[in-house]
Design a protein around this motif. Sequence first.
Motif, mmCIF file in Angstrom:
data_model
loop_
_atom_site.group_PDB
_atom_site.id
_atom_site.type_symbol
_atom_site.label_atom_id
_atom_site.label_comp_id
_atom_site.label_asym_id
_atom_site.label_seq_id
_atom_site.Cartn_x
_atom_site.Cartn_y
_atom_site.Cartn_z
ATOM 1 N N GLN A 1 -6.575 -5.119 11.105
ATOM 2 C CA GLN A 1 -6.180 -4.111 10.544
ATOM 3 C C GLN A 1 -5.347 -3.419 11.417
ATOM 4 O O GLN A 1 -6.140 -3.292 13.028
ATOM 5 C CB GLN A 1 -7.698 -3.341 10.720
ATOM 6 N N LYS A 2 -5.204 -2.209 11.113
ATOM 7 C CA LYS A 2 -3.920 -1.036 11.855
ATOM 8 C C LYS A 2 -4.133 -0.487 10.823
ATOM 9 O O LYS A 2 -4.607 -0.395 9.930
ATOM 10 C CB LYS A 2 -2.958 -1.806 12.211
ATOM 11 N N LEU A 3 -4.346 1.095 11.760
ATOM 12 C CA LEU A 3 -4.313 2.354 10.578
ATOM 13 C C LEU A 3 -2.867 2.484 10.128
ATOM 14 O O LEU A 3 -3.330 3.118 9.417
ATOM 15 C CB LEU A 3 -3.963 3.410 12.370
ATOM 16 N N ARG A 4 -1.871 1.830 9.775
ATOM 17 C CA ARG A 4 -1.042 2.025 9.272
ATOM 18 C C ARG A 4 -1.012 1.538 8.124
ATOM 19 O O ARG A 4 -0.619 1.985 6.737
ATOM 20 C CB ARG A 4 0.969 1.803 9.797
ATOM 21 N N THR A 5 -1.957 0.680 7.627
ATOM 22 C CA THR A 5 -2.218 -0.031 6.638
ATOM 23 C C THR A 5 -3.245 1.055 5.683
ATOM 24 O O THR A 5 -3.491 0.806 4.746
ATOM 25 C CB THR A 5 -3.209 -1.201 6.874
ATOM 26 N N PHE A 6 -3.972 2.444 6.558
ATOM 27 C CA PHE A 6 -4.746 2.895 5.717
ATOM 28 C C PHE A 6 -3.804 4.387 5.780
ATOM 29 O O PHE A 6 -4.780 4.991 4.672
ATOM 30 C CB PHE A 6 -6.215 3.060 6.680
ATOM 31 N N ALA B 1 -4.065 1.682 -2.890
ATOM 32 C CA ALA B 1 -3.914 1.725 -1.924
ATOM 33 C C ALA B 1 -4.680 1.450 -1.016
ATOM 34 O O ALA B 1 -4.497 0.962 -0.039
ATOM 35 C CB ALA B 1 -2.951 2.642 -1.247
ATOM 36 N N PHE B 2 -5.785 1.665 -0.843
ATOM 37 C CA PHE B 2 -7.391 1.841 -0.455
ATOM 38 C C PHE B 2 -7.278 0.139 -0.310
ATOM 39 O O PHE B 2 -8.517 -0.255 0.841
ATOM 40 C CB PHE B 2 -8.635 2.557 -0.773
ATOM 41 N N GLU B 3 -7.709 -0.008 -1.754
ATOM 42 C CA GLU B 3 -8.077 -1.704 -1.751
ATOM 43 C C GLU B 3 -7.037 -2.195 -1.334
ATOM 44 O O GLU B 3 -7.403 -3.840 -0.330
ATOM 45 C CB GLU B 3 -8.057 -1.888 -3.023
ATOM 46 N N LEU B 4 -5.692 -2.289 -0.940
ATOM 47 C CA LEU B 4 -4.947 -3.598 -0.298
ATOM 48 C C LEU B 4 -5.756 -3.589 1.616
ATOM 49 O O LEU B 4 -5.185 -4.004 1.748
ATOM 50 C CB LEU B 4 -3.607 -2.748 -0.525
ATOM 51 N N ALA B 5 -5.579 -2.134 1.491
ATOM 52 C CA ALA B 5 -6.232 -2.507 3.205
ATOM 53 C C ALA B 5 -7.155 -2.638 3.633
ATOM 54 O O ALA B 5 -7.140 -3.342 4.483
ATOM 55 C CB ALA B 5 -5.699 -0.249 3.712
ATOM 56 N N LYS B 6 -7.987 -2.697 2.461
ATOM 57 C CA LYS B 6 -9.747 -2.983 2.908
ATOM 58 C C LYS B 6 -9.152 -4.349 2.984
ATOM 59 O O LYS B 6 -10.156 -5.282 3.873
ATOM 60 C CB LYS B 6 -10.368 -2.058 1.974
ATOM 61 N N SER B 7 -8.648 -4.858 2.115
ATOM 62 C CA SER B 7 -8.137 -6.175 1.418
ATOM 63 C C SER B 7 -7.084 -7.370 3.088
ATOM 64 O O SER B 7 -7.470 -8.701 3.114
ATOM 65 C CB SER B 7 -7.207 -6.620 0.504
ATOM 66 N N VAL B 8 -7.101 -6.360 4.208
ATOM 67 C CA VAL B 8 -6.393 -6.838 5.151
ATOM 68 C C VAL B 8 -7.540 -7.870 5.831
ATOM 69 O O VAL B 8 -7.410 -9.298 6.039
ATOM 70 C CB VAL B 8 -5.639 -6.322 6.591
ATOM 71 N N ALA C 1 0.996 -1.725 -0.037
ATOM 72 C CA ALA C 1 -0.188 -0.091 -0.253
ATOM 73 C C ALA C 1 0.807 1.240 -0.320
ATOM 74 O O ALA C 1 0.372 2.694 -0.508
ATOM 75 C CB ALA C 1 -1.308 0.058 1.087
ATOM 76 N N ARG C 2 1.974 1.426 0.779
ATOM 77 C CA ARG C 2 2.807 2.365 0.650
ATOM 78 C C ARG C 2 3.385 2.309 -0.787
ATOM 79 O O ARG C 2 3.788 3.289 -1.021
ATOM 80 C CB ARG C 2 3.778 2.181 1.574
ATOM 81 N N LEU C 3 3.875 0.984 -1.540
ATOM 82 C CA LEU C 3 4.335 2.031 -2.806
ATOM 83 C C LEU C 3 2.901 2.069 -3.728
ATOM 84 O O LEU C 3 3.598 2.683 -4.523
ATOM 85 C CB LEU C 3 5.091 -0.093 -3.018
ATOM 86 N N ALA C 4 2.112 1.766 -3.485
ATOM 87 C CA ALA C 4 1.218 2.557 -4.293
ATOM 88 C C ALA C 4 0.888 3.894 -3.314
ATOM 89 O O ALA C 4 0.800 4.143 -5.225
ATOM 90 C CB ALA C 4 -0.485 1.480 -4.081
ATOM 91 N N ALA C 5 0.756 4.473 -2.904
ATOM 92 C CA ALA C 5 0.281 5.349 -2.456
ATOM 93 C C ALA C 5 1.510 6.066 -3.174
ATOM 94 O O ALA C 5 1.272 7.574 -3.543
ATOM 95 C CB ALA C 5 0.623 5.641 -0.824
#
Length: 486
Positions: A125-130, A111-118, A99-103
């Motif tokens: 889920q963690k804040l750092r992923t979003f 990046a958002f899709e990756l975070a939601k897929s967790v 997600a960091r690479l995508a952003a």
Amino acid sequence: MSHQNTRRKKQKLTPESQFRSTLDQCSKSKDLSAAISLYESSAHPTLTLNNLNSFLYICSEALSDPNTRKPAIDFGFKLFRNHNNENLRLNEATLTAVARLAAANGDGDYAFELAKSVKKHGVAQKLRTFTPALNCFCSAGAADRAYEVAEHVLSAGLQLEEPELAALLKVSVETGREDKVYEYLHKLRRVVRGVEESTMAIIESWFREKKAADVDLVSLDKEQIKEAVARNGGGWHGLGWLGKGEWVLQKTNAASNGMCCACREQLVCVDTDRAETDKFAQSNASLAMEREHQSNFKEFQEWLEQHSGYETLVDGANVGLYQQNFAQGGFSITQLDAVMKEVHRKTQKQPLVVLHKKRVRSLLEDASKRELINEWIDQGVLYETPYGSNDDWYWLYAAVKLKCLLVTNDEMRDHIFELIGSNFFSRWKERHQVRYTFLKGSLKLIMPPSYSVIIQESEKGSWHIPLAGEISDESSRTWLCAIRSG
């Protein structure tokens, strides 16, 4: 012999072990080029999840350097494409790194899709992923998409922190969303006591905007506002922007009497909620029961019920041992006596000093100190905690239960206080902890501020924002004051 053993160990390393060892070195030094060389030198690399995460970590760490940013993005996505289908059970660390690479590549949607897929992968889920998606949308001025990420974070049961709220505040200012500026100012006040300088700069930029001068809410009368302030415990009403006209800004130190020097407007004294305080005291008692001898702590609770008139508690060990870490240093009964007398002078009431029984017995053995200790015992201003106990549980419970002041320089950061929780506890300390200093033998008590160190919104529509940072005297803390002209 030791050299021979080392050589034998090196010879026994399998190719996989050697690969992992070299990768660990790359990760430790955050060397992207070495990591790429390691990967490409392997004929047919099949990565474990641990190895994949290490590579992705190195890539995400290389994003901050303009020279390595693009190769890090390219190599990271190559890895993810090549090894995503190897029956690896991806975890939060994997998805956060990608997600960091995508952003960094400007793709907030991915990046958002990756975070939601967790959640689909069955991991927490963690804040750092979003955060990557949120920051990407904020940087691009895509305010509505950033708000969508923020809502998803909250729905996942996570709490936005100052960096994320500052980013949301910034995009709201830049896009002229006064409703969202107002909303995130209040979200910020619930999360932090004072704001960082970078956040303060964003808030300042809003009040300097023409839009900020024009926005107002005129459909409320004074009684509605007063009722809202009272309902919220003081310090804010939450009804929207009041008044109209340009904002006058000034950074100032808040005077010790609770008056803002810039606008002479009274800052609101906000104490902790009574029900919340009672719950906190009960929580403290339950934890103390688990860690102390139950009958001892129960006896203390019963004693306190019969002696509930104290308005100040003194952490005896903390005062007596203050600055005594020198060759002839010991427990200073003189310092403790000075604190007891100064508290009595200020409040016209005797404080209660809590001291371990072992310490009291030792002091009674000293003829020069015996008379004073016996005097405190006779006056009922000394409570001796039993052998095998921890003083901290006793004075903390008493201070909270009796809703009184607590004299101690203890920062209260050890495991005991971590068990209680930080949010309420930090607010309670701010309102009830009395610190002290002895300068050349002269005692100075530093009382709690007469106002709450928190973002405040007054009945007149003015705002007062404190700057973060630990200081010895609250009257020297910097505040940003924003008031309507006229």
